[in-house]
Design a protein around this motif. Structure first.
Motif, PDB file in Angstrom:
ATOM      1  N   VAL A 272      48.795  39.745  36.080  1.00 11.77           N
ATOM      2  CA  VAL A 272      49.512  38.688  37.053  1.00 11.77           C
ATOM      3  C   VAL A 272      50.585  39.614  37.669  1.00 11.77           C
ATOM      4  N   THR A 273      50.932  39.248  38.818  1.00 19.15           N
ATOM      5  CA  THR A 273      52.080  39.861  39.422  1.00 19.15           C
ATOM      6  C   THR A 273      52.944  38.875  39.922  1.00 19.15           C
TER       7      THR A 273
ATOM      8  N   LEU B 239      42.639  40.312  39.210  1.00 20.85           N
ATOM      9  CA  LEU B 239      44.227  39.935  39.495  1.00 20.85           C
ATOM     10  C   LEU B 239      44.696  38.900  40.048  1.00 20.85           C
ATOM     11  N   LEU B 240      45.526  38.063  39.629  1.00 20.73           N
ATOM     12  CA  LEU B 240      46.042  36.885  40.051  1.00 20.73           C
ATOM     13  C   LEU B 240      47.413  37.478  40.721  1.00 20.73           C
TER      14      LEU B 240
ATOM     15  N   ARG C 270      42.323  33.176  44.240  1.00 21.63           N
ATOM     16  CA  ARG C 270      42.754  32.590  42.820  1.00 21.63           C
ATOM     17  C   ARG C 270      44.366  33.340  43.136  1.00 21.63           C
ATOM     18  N   PHE C 271      45.339  32.546  42.880  1.00 22.99           N
ATOM     19  CA  PHE C 271      46.840  33.147  42.940  1.00 22.99           C
ATOM     20  C   PHE C 271      47.824  32.377  41.992  1.00 22.99           C
ATOM     21  N   LYS C 272      48.793  33.087  41.848  1.00 26.14           N
ATOM     22  CA  LYS C 272      49.754  32.684  40.993  1.00 26.14           C
ATOM     23  C   LYS C 272      51.065  32.065  41.932  1.00 26.14           C
ATOM     24  N   LEU C 273      51.616  30.886  41.782  1.00 30.46           N
ATOM     25  CA  LEU C 273      52.711  30.382  42.622  1.00 30.46           C
ATOM     26  C   LEU C 273      53.862  30.511  41.992  1.00 30.46           C
ATOM     27  N   PHE C 274      54.818  31.568  42.506  1.00 31.55           N
ATOM     28  CA  PHE C 274      55.893  31.794  41.827  1.00 31.55           C
ATOM     29  C   PHE C 274      57.031  32.085  42.911  1.00 31.55           C
TER      30      PHE C 274
ATOM     31  N   GLY D 182      43.897  45.354  42.724  1.00 39.79           N
ATOM     32  CA  GLY D 182      43.075  44.360  42.189  1.00 39.79           C
ATOM     33  C   GLY D 182      41.736  44.455  42.886  1.00 39.79           C
ATOM     34  N   LEU D 183      41.677  44.990  43.893  1.00 35.34           N
ATOM     35  CA  LEU D 183      40.295  45.159  44.517  1.00 35.34           C
ATOM     36  C   LEU D 183      39.224  46.305  43.819  1.00 35.34           C
ATOM     37  N   ASN D 184      39.896  47.353  43.263  1.00 33.10           N
ATOM     38  CA  ASN D 184      39.502  48.368  42.751  1.00 33.10           C
ATOM     39  C   ASN D 184      39.452  48.417  41.194  1.00 33.10           C
TER      40      ASN D 184
END
Length: 213
Positions: A94-95, A113-114, A133-137, A106-108
């Protein structure tokens, strides 16, 4: 593993638990009893941040000693940290934001990865590469529930893990949204309770959170 396969992995992980405790470790001896308290309360997916120097050792310890726990790595800022947490046994990353370098990592990578996002432009940066898929921050500060409702129009196939400023009282409002797959926060294991080593209170908070969600 393709990005679509990594998306399915994330969906399975967060179907297992829609609550994601965000943990910073100041003492390595706290790691196992903390994880056990959360698990006893019904939470078996956690994010160990790299906000302290003990983040990577904590992930290594949990991966070795608590193999049934799903451990993610948070606050990953560059490709060196990404590689370190992957080597340590993290099951997802998570970033707090997204850069071209992190999105390429994240692709490799062998694990999902989020990426962190706060704006529609951020989402588009990942979306054009195939991320869904993402983290909202920081969730509350950048618009919270209202922003996620707005995102549901142009990004109908995207789901989020909002984190930042979310409490036990507000978590349900987020989880009621169709485009939210889980919520993250510190309320399940507050830093003050970790410092006090009050594992009973952390277990109770986890149980309460799980029952309400």
């Amino acid at each position: 593993m393709s990005l679509a396969e990594k998306t399915r992995v994330l969906d399975r992980l967060f179907a297992r638990s829609c609550l994601l405790p965000v943990i910073s470790i100041d003492d390595l001896s706290d790691v196992l009893p903390l994880a056990d308290a959360l698990a006893d309360g019904g939470i078996e997916t956690i994010e160990i941040t790299l906000r302290t120097a003990l983040g990577v050792p904590a992930i290594e310890l949990l991966s070795r000693e608590r193999p049934t726990l799903c451990v993610g790595a948070g606050t990953v800022l560059n490709k060196e940290q990404f590689q370190a947490v992957q080597d340590a046994g993290a099951q997802f990353v998570v970033t707090p934001g997204c850069t071209d370098t992190l999105l390429q990592c994240g692709l490799n990578s062998a694990i999902p990865l989020l990426p962190g996002v706060a704006t529609a432009s951020d989402v588009l940066s990942g979306y054009q590469l195939g991320y869904r898929r993402f983290k909202l921050f920081p969730a509350q500060a950048c618009g919270g529930v209202s922003l996620l409702k707005a995102f549901s129009g142009p990004f109908a196939d995207v789901r989020f893990c909002p984190t930042g400023g979310i409490t036990l009282e507000s978590a349900g409002d987020y989880l009621a949204l169709p485009n939210v797959m889980c919520v993250g926060g510190t309320w399940m294991a507050p830093p003050a309770l970790i410092r006090a080593r009050d594992w009973v209170a952390i277990r109770r908070l986890s149980q309460e959170s799980v029952s309400l969600m």
